[in-house]
Scaffold this motif. Structure first.
Motif, PDB file in Angstrom:
ATOM      1  N   LEU A 136     101.625  48.055  43.807  1.00 46.06           N
ATOM      2  CA  LEU A 136     100.488  47.229  44.178  1.00 46.06           C
ATOM      3  C   LEU A 136      99.850  47.689  45.489  1.00 46.06           C
ATOM      4  O   LEU A 136     100.450  48.412  46.258  1.00 46.06           O
ATOM      5  CB  LEU A 136     100.932  45.774  44.336  1.00 46.06           C
ATOM      6  N   GLU A 185      93.309  43.405  40.878  1.00 40.59           N
ATOM      7  CA  GLU A 185      94.633  43.937  40.579  1.00 40.59           C
ATOM      8  C   GLU A 185      95.638  42.873  40.133  1.00 40.59           C
ATOM      9  O   GLU A 185      96.357  43.095  39.150  1.00 40.59           O
ATOM     10  CB  GLU A 185      95.182  44.716  41.768  1.00 40.59           C
ATOM     11  N   THR A 194      97.009  43.537  36.478  1.00 38.47           N
ATOM     12  CA  THR A 194      98.429  43.885  36.403  1.00 38.47           C
ATOM     13  C   THR A 194      99.168  42.891  35.514  1.00 38.47           C
ATOM     14  O   THR A 194      99.943  43.278  34.632  1.00 38.47           O
ATOM     15  CB  THR A 194      99.055  43.916  37.805  1.00 38.47           C
ATOM     16  N   LEU A 238     107.941  44.838  40.734  1.00 38.27           N
ATOM     17  CA  LEU A 238     106.697  45.114  41.439  1.00 38.27           C
ATOM     18  C   LEU A 238     107.050  45.634  42.822  1.00 38.27           C
ATOM     19  O   LEU A 238     107.924  45.089  43.490  1.00 38.27           O
ATOM     20  CB  LEU A 238     105.867  43.839  41.597  1.00 38.27           C
ATOM     21  N   SER A 262     105.117  47.873  46.391  1.00 33.59           N
ATOM     22  CA  SER A 262     103.831  48.182  46.997  1.00 33.59           C
ATOM     23  C   SER A 262     104.010  49.167  48.130  1.00 33.59           C
ATOM     24  O   SER A 262     105.123  49.379  48.617  1.00 33.59           O
ATOM     25  CB  SER A 262     103.173  46.906  47.546  1.00 33.59           C
ATOM     26  N   THR A 307      99.858  38.272  42.296  1.00 33.32           N
ATOM     27  CA  THR A 307     100.238  39.067  41.125  1.00 33.32           C
ATOM     28  C   THR A 307     101.428  38.427  40.412  1.00 33.32           C
ATOM     29  O   THR A 307     101.436  38.301  39.182  1.00 33.32           O
ATOM     30  CB  THR A 307     100.560  40.517  41.538  1.00 33.32           C
TER      31      THR A 307
END
Length: 171
Positions: free
Chosen positions: A2, A29, A33, A47, A49, A66
Motif C-alpha cells: 500500500l 487504493e 485493493t 497488507l 506498505s 483498506t
C-alpha cells in the motif's frame, strides 16, 4: 504493498526505491485493493506498505481504510497488517489496531546492536518495541507478531535477548 512503490526511508537491507517526497497515495487504493482481494477468494491476506514519513499520519488512516474496506466486502478473510513504525506515532498505530484487522505485524528487523547498521536512522529497536507494546496495550487479545533477519553478524545471545524481549511484549 500500500501507499505506493516509493519509501521515505533508506534501510540498507531493502531494495524498494526511495524519495523524500513520493507521489501522493492513490485515494482509490483502499476500495480498489479491497475489491480485488474480495474477488480472489482468499482466506488470508497480508497488507504491507512503504514508510511514508512525508504524510502526517504516516499513511495509517489510508492503511486502516483498506482493512475496513476488505472486511466490509469479505468479513471472513483474515487480514494481517505488516506495518512500518509510523515514526513512533502511537496514534497512527492505534488507527491500524482499531481498523478491524486480525493480526498486527511489525518487524524488529535485527538485534538491537545491529540496528544502526541495517535500518534507516529514523527507525530503531526501542521505537519498534514501543509500537508492538502499544498494540498489546490497546488490545491484549490482538494477534501480534514480529520478525528478525539473521546472518548479519548477531550473536546467539543477542538473538535470544531479542526473542525474550518480543515474547514479553507479544504474549
Amino acid at each position: 504493498m500500500l501507499l505506493g512503490d516509493t519509501c521515505t526511508r533508506g534501510c540498507l537491507f531493502c531494495s524498494v526505491k526511495t524519495a523524500r517526497k513520493p507521489p501522493a497515495p492513490d485515494a482509490n487504493e483502499p476500495v480498489n485493493t479491497a475489491s480485488a482481494i474480495a474477488k480472489w477468494g482468499l482466506d488470508y491476506v497480508v497488507l504491507t506498505s512503504v514508510d511514508r514519513d512525508d504524510l502526517p499520519d504516516g499513511g495509517s488512516i489510508h492503511f486502516a481504510e483498506t482493512v475496513s474496506e476488505i472486511k466490509s466486502r469479505a468479513p471472513q478473510i483474515m487480514v494481517e497488517c505488516l506495518t512500518p513504525d509510523f515514526r513512533g506515532d502511537l496514534e497512527a498505530v492505534g488507527n491500524i489496531v482499531r481498523s478491524g484487522l486480525d493480526v498486527y505485524a511489525h518487524n524488529i528487523e535485527t538485534v538491537e546492536a545491529l540496528q544502526k547498521f541495517v535500518r534507516d536512522p529514523r527507525a530503531n529497536y526501542k521505537q519498534s518495541m514501543k509500537v508492538l507494546e502499544h498494540v498489546k496495550m490497546l488490545d491484549d487479545q490482538k494477534f501480534t507478531k514480529s520478525s528478525i533477519m539473521l546472518g548479519l553478524g548477531e550473536t546467539d545471545q543477542e538473538v535470544f535477548q531479542t526473542l525474550k524481549g518480543l515474547l514479553c511484549l507479544l504474549n
